[in-house]
Design a protein around this motif. Structure first.
Motif, PDB file in Angstrom:
ATOM      1  N   THR A  98       2.961  -2.553   4.281  1.00  0.00           N
ATOM      2  CA  THR A  98       4.120  -1.427   4.382  1.00  0.00           C
ATOM      3  C   THR A  98       3.985  -0.038   4.110  1.00  0.00           C
ATOM      4  O   THR A  98       4.719   0.615   4.696  1.00  0.00           O
ATOM      5  CB  THR A  98       5.073  -2.165   3.220  1.00  0.00           C
ATOM      6  OG1 THR A  98       6.291  -1.697   3.128  1.00  0.00           O
ATOM      7  CG2 THR A  98       4.609  -1.801   1.844  1.00  0.00           C
ATOM      8  N   ALA A  99       2.788   0.066   3.395  1.00  0.00           N
ATOM      9  CA  ALA A  99       2.733   1.715   3.185  1.00  0.00           C
ATOM     10  C   ALA A  99       2.366   2.367   4.445  1.00  0.00           C
ATOM     11  O   ALA A  99       2.542   3.778   4.570  1.00  0.00           O
ATOM     12  CB  ALA A  99       1.571   2.001   2.171  1.00  0.00           C
ATOM     13  N   TYR A 104       5.038   8.023   3.349  1.00  0.00           N
ATOM     14  CA  TYR A 104       4.539   9.372   3.896  1.00  0.00           C
ATOM     15  C   TYR A 104       4.645  10.248   2.759  1.00  0.00           C
ATOM     16  O   TYR A 104       5.456  10.963   2.358  1.00  0.00           O
ATOM     17  CB  TYR A 104       5.389   9.933   5.007  1.00  0.00           C
ATOM     18  CG  TYR A 104       5.653   8.981   5.978  1.00  0.00           C
ATOM     19  CD1 TYR A 104       4.912   8.853   7.238  1.00  0.00           C
ATOM     20  CD2 TYR A 104       6.934   8.308   6.349  1.00  0.00           C
ATOM     21  CE1 TYR A 104       4.913   7.857   8.023  1.00  0.00           C
ATOM     22  CE2 TYR A 104       7.001   7.397   7.258  1.00  0.00           C
ATOM     23  CZ  TYR A 104       6.019   7.149   8.220  1.00  0.00           C
ATOM     24  OH  TYR A 104       6.074   6.295   9.440  1.00  0.00           O
ATOM     25  N   PRO A 105       3.197  10.503   1.967  1.00  0.00           N
ATOM     26  CA  PRO A 105       3.309  11.350   0.946  1.00  0.00           C
ATOM     27  C   PRO A 105       3.471  12.920   1.160  1.00  0.00           C
ATOM     28  O   PRO A 105       3.842  13.587   0.144  1.00  0.00           O
ATOM     29  CB  PRO A 105       2.012  10.730   0.089  1.00  0.00           C
ATOM     30  CG  PRO A 105       1.044  10.466   1.463  1.00  0.00           C
ATOM     31  CD  PRO A 105       2.292   9.897   2.185  1.00  0.00           C
ATOM     32  N   LEU A 112       2.068  14.753  -5.022  1.00  0.00           N
ATOM     33  CA  LEU A 112       1.708  14.677  -6.341  1.00  0.00           C
ATOM     34  C   LEU A 112       1.078  13.265  -6.971  1.00  0.00           C
ATOM     35  O   LEU A 112       0.229  13.407  -7.770  1.00  0.00           O
ATOM     36  CB  LEU A 112       2.838  14.820  -7.101  1.00  0.00           C
ATOM     37  CG  LEU A 112       2.684  15.018  -8.695  1.00  0.00           C
ATOM     38  CD1 LEU A 112       1.834  16.330  -8.749  1.00  0.00           C
ATOM     39  CD2 LEU A 112       4.102  15.206  -9.546  1.00  0.00           C
ATOM     40  N   LEU A 113       1.373  12.205  -6.111  1.00  0.00           N
ATOM     41  CA  LEU A 113       0.799  11.204  -6.732  1.00  0.00           C
ATOM     42  C   LEU A 113      -0.238  10.579  -5.823  1.00  0.00           C
ATOM     43  O   LEU A 113      -0.369  10.684  -4.644  1.00  0.00           O
ATOM     44  CB  LEU A 113       1.936   9.854  -6.488  1.00  0.00           C
ATOM     45  CG  LEU A 113       3.260  10.315  -7.209  1.00  0.00           C
ATOM     46  CD1 LEU A 113       4.239   9.251  -6.870  1.00  0.00           C
ATOM     47  CD2 LEU A 113       2.980  10.113  -8.712  1.00  0.00           C
ATOM     48  N   PRO A 114      -1.301  10.089  -6.628  1.00  0.00           N
ATOM     49  CA  PRO A 114      -2.396   9.228  -5.605  1.00  0.00           C
ATOM     50  C   PRO A 114      -2.094   8.063  -5.004  1.00  0.00           C
ATOM     51  O   PRO A 114      -0.997   7.659  -5.498  1.00  0.00           O
ATOM     52  CB  PRO A 114      -3.850   9.332  -6.853  1.00  0.00           C
ATOM     53  CG  PRO A 114      -3.126  10.229  -7.782  1.00  0.00           C
ATOM     54  CD  PRO A 114      -1.672  10.387  -7.820  1.00  0.00           C
ATOM     55  N   HIS A 115      -3.004   7.580  -4.221  1.00  0.00           N
ATOM     56  CA  HIS A 115      -2.380   6.484  -3.708  1.00  0.00           C
ATOM     57  C   HIS A 115      -2.214   5.318  -4.656  1.00  0.00           C
ATOM     58  O   HIS A 115      -1.741   4.396  -4.349  1.00  0.00           O
ATOM     59  CB  HIS A 115      -3.565   6.076  -2.518  1.00  0.00           C
ATOM     60  CG  HIS A 115      -3.057   4.984  -1.651  1.00  0.00           C
ATOM     61  ND1 HIS A 115      -2.060   5.190  -0.621  1.00  0.00           N
ATOM     62  CD2 HIS A 115      -3.465   3.715  -1.441  1.00  0.00           C
ATOM     63  CE1 HIS A 115      -1.829   4.097   0.064  1.00  0.00           C
ATOM     64  NE2 HIS A 115      -2.531   3.218  -0.557  1.00  0.00           N
ATOM     65  N   PHE A 181      12.571   6.784  -4.217  1.00  0.00           N
ATOM     66  CA  PHE A 181      12.048   6.773  -5.332  1.00  0.00           C
ATOM     67  C   PHE A 181      10.546   7.495  -5.498  1.00  0.00           C
ATOM     68  O   PHE A 181      10.293   8.444  -5.957  1.00  0.00           O
ATOM     69  CB  PHE A 181      12.013   5.640  -5.956  1.00  0.00           C
ATOM     70  CG  PHE A 181      11.325   5.521  -7.374  1.00  0.00           C
ATOM     71  CD1 PHE A 181      12.129   6.039  -8.610  1.00  0.00           C
ATOM     72  CD2 PHE A 181       9.980   4.891  -7.677  1.00  0.00           C
ATOM     73  CE1 PHE A 181      11.374   6.302  -9.782  1.00  0.00           C
ATOM     74  CE2 PHE A 181       9.665   5.005  -9.022  1.00  0.00           C
ATOM     75  CZ  PHE A 181      10.165   5.611  -9.999  1.00  0.00           C
ATOM     76  N   LEU A 182       9.620   6.979  -4.254  1.00  0.00           N
ATOM     77  CA  LEU A 182       8.478   7.673  -4.401  1.00  0.00           C
ATOM     78  C   LEU A 182       8.401   9.137  -3.712  1.00  0.00           C
ATOM     79  O   LEU A 182       7.768   9.834  -4.271  1.00  0.00           O
ATOM     80  CB  LEU A 182       7.616   6.876  -3.440  1.00  0.00           C
ATOM     81  CG  LEU A 182       7.160   5.386  -3.775  1.00  0.00           C
ATOM     82  CD1 LEU A 182       6.324   4.728  -2.954  1.00  0.00           C
ATOM     83  CD2 LEU A 182       6.173   5.513  -5.222  1.00  0.00           C
TER      84      LEU A 182
END
Length: 617
Positions: A98-99, A104-105, A112-115, A181-182
């Motif tokens: 799903t990612a 899409y970071p 800001l967040l690592p995988h 949220f992400l």
């Protein structure tokens, strides 16, 4: 939440990631790969022929979710055994699928967040999301998760940014999606000024606590069973076990304590140079441990007692239980909010009814004023009739006096007899006046009786309305009594107000009943006066009949013509005087049909006596 529901949430993301066209259907070749990978991570044998047999009639076309769900349930989920696989591997498989499509970071220009942290947040989102598809998380759960993360970092949550985010996202749907949220977490608005390492450690801690079901972990000193020496171990507490390792990397496990409802934890006094000691007792062994300080000992003993309580209640996860409690609290708040809204609408309806009743009362008052005006006009008309009757009587009396003056010479011999005649005329006039007074009293008694009957009818209507209002208040009070069993503290003041309103309504009802009783007494008094007036009319009727006997002629024939002339004039005078009163009586009898039968009979007898007994033979 059972294991199947947790697995379905992750598999739903994987299935929707394969649905490239977002039509709710996935090709059979992609489902084969997904099914094979799921069987691998779930440690169950894969049957490649089962999928072909299940969709034999649809070889060329795609397979919808409704078509894949029976296969997934029958050939995969029904074969899953808890403890035979690692759920984190299933989540990683579904997250990878799903990612690639949805995550899409770099969308906001920074990540800001690592995988790995994004994956853990995705797992936390799935755990706290509602059991509805598409999966969303309610704003209260989002705030709960963010507060847990900020608490783990010893930081303060930016509530303003959170409220703006919730208001924007909740306006479009019933909750917040995991991708929104992400994106919020990657934007750094909520954790501004926080280092990535601190955020990553906080996410890992919350992940282990909620998803990994780790109630507490840390270093403790443990006393050995055989050598009785103290060794520092890394302990990990879960709802069913207390496991200890050589170090915090959890690679070399040294032992495990199975917790159940028969276990207990106790605080021990200092001995062997160790402080802050406590022990965990099972049916087979007692484990002695020592914490670094009193606070740590309190936290460990409380956490172990919580795990034992969960086992005694038959629950496998603390945060699952907390999630269910929060959901029940939200549902209760929604019910209370709906009840308050319903109560507000009911009060508005009651206010509308009150205004309608006030308008109706104003109409009744206007009708009453019009009736009073009509009664006043009727009274003036009757007064004019009495004045006209009086004038007619005066004219007739003048004519009689003129006739007496013209005949005075002829009546010289009969002067004494004429004197007696005048006396009789005067008696008739007095009788007529008395009759007028009696009729006036009778009319007044009838008017009083009508007024009392109208007041009695009005009071009866008012009493019925008060009784209806009282019954309504009683029903409302019963409903509020049932509601106050659940919300006694919140609705106590409202129940007291309703009770006071009920007591006031009862007092008003008693007052209306007392007024009705007084009006009944007034009606009885008016009827008594009417009967008295009827008796007076009968009496004066008898007196008038006695005085109206014809005058016999004298012995001398020369005066026979004069006597006849006087008798005829007297009869004409009496008929003329009584005719307007007879018309007035008939009019009064037609206007007041509700007068009792006794009074009507007396009036008919008076009319017959006035018309028949006064004829001169």
């Amino acid at each position: 939440m059972d294991l199947r529901s947790e697995l379905l949430k992750s598999i739903w993301y994987a299935f929707t990631a394969l649905d490239v066209e977002e039509s709710g259907k996935v090709s059979k070749s992609q489902l084969k790969v997904l099914s094979h990978n799921l069987c691998t991570v779930l440690s169950i044998p894969h049957d490649p022929v089962a999928l072909e047999d299940h969709f034999r009639e649809d070889d060329d076309g795609p397979v919808s979710t409704q078509g894949y769900m029976p296969y997934l349930t029958k050939y995969i989920l029904d074969k899953v055994k808890e403890g035979s696989f690692v759920k984190e591997n299933v989540d990683e498989l579904c997250w990878t699928l799903t990612a690639k499509k949805n995550y899409y970071p770099q969308k906001n220009g920074r990540a800001l967040l690592p995988h790995k942290d994004a994956f853990r947040l995705w797992c936390l989102f799935n755990f706290l999301s509602e059991d509805k598809y598409p999966l969303v998380m309610v704003p209260e759960e989002v705030e709960y998760l963010l507060k847990k993360i900020c608490m783990a970092m010893s930081a303060e949550l930016n509530c303003v940014e959170l409220e703006d985010f919730i208001s924007q996202e909740a306006a479009h749907q019933n909750g917040i999606s995991v991708w929104a949220f992400l994106d919020l977490m990657n934007s750094g608005k909520l954790t501004r000024g926080t280092e990535k390492e601190s955020l990553s450690m906080a996410i890992e801690k919350v992940y282990m606590e909620i998803v990994g079901e780790v109630l507490k972990e840390g270093y403790l000193w443990k006393k050995g069973q055989l050598r009785r020496n103290w060794t520092e171990r890394w302990f990990t507490l879960k709802p069913s076990t207390l496991t200890y390792f050589v170090s915090e990397d959890c690679k070399e496990q040294k032992g495990s304590i199975v917790l159940d409802q028969n276990c207990c934890v106790e605080v021990l006094p200092e001995k062997d140079g160790k402080r802050c000691m406590f022990c965990v007792k099972t049916l087979t062994r007692t484990y002695e441990m020592s914490a670094s300080d009193t606070k740590q000992r309190q936290e460990w003993t409380s956490a172990i007692q919580t795990a034992i309580r969960l086992q005694a209640e038959g629950k496998t996860s603390l945060h699952t239980d907390l999630k269910l409690r929060r959901r029940e609290q939200r549902e209760q708040r929604e019910k209370r909010r709906a009840a308050r809204e319903e109560e507000r609408q009911r009060l508005q309806a009651l206010q509308g009814e009150k205004e309608a009743k006030l308008a109706e009362l104003e109409l009744l008052r206007e009708a009453q004023r019009q009736a009073e005006a009509l009664l006043e006009q009727e009274e003036q008309r009757r007064k004019q009739q009495r004045e006209q009757l009086q004038q007619a009587l005066e004219v007739q009396l003048r004519e009689v006096e003129e006739a007496q003056a013209s005949m005075q010479a002829e009546m010289a011999l009969k002067e004494a007899e004429a004197e007696r005649q005048r006396k009789r005329i005067q008696e008739l006039e007095e009788m007529q006046q008395r009759l007028e007074e009696a009729l006036r009293l009778e009319i007044k008694a009838r008017q009083d009786e009508e007024a009392f009957r109208y007041a009695q009818a009005r009071l009866l209507v008012e009493e019925e309305e008060r009784m209806k209002a009282l019954m309504t208040l009683q029903e409302e009070q019963e409903e509020y009594i049932l509601k106050t069993q659940r919300e006694k503290q919140e609705l106590r003041q409202e129940m007291e107000n309703k009770t006071r309103a009920l007591e006031e309504a009862q007092m008003q009802l008693e007052e209306v009943r007392a007024n009705r009783h007084r009006v009944d007494q007034d009606v009885v008094a008016a009827q008594r006066k009417l009967r008295q007036a009827s008796t007076n009319v009968k009496h004066w009727n008898v007196q008038m009949n006695r005085l109206m006997h014809p005058i016999r002629p004298g012995e001398r024939k020369t005066f026979a013509g004069s006597s006849s002339f006087i008798g005829l004039r007297t009869q004409s005078l009496k008929d003329t005087a009584l005719r307007p009163w007879q018309r007035s009586e008939e009019h009064d009898e037609e206007a007041k049909e509700n007068v009792d039968s006794g009074s009507g009979e007396a009036e008919r007898r008076l009319s017959q006596a006035s018309n028949g007994d006064m004829d001169v033979p």
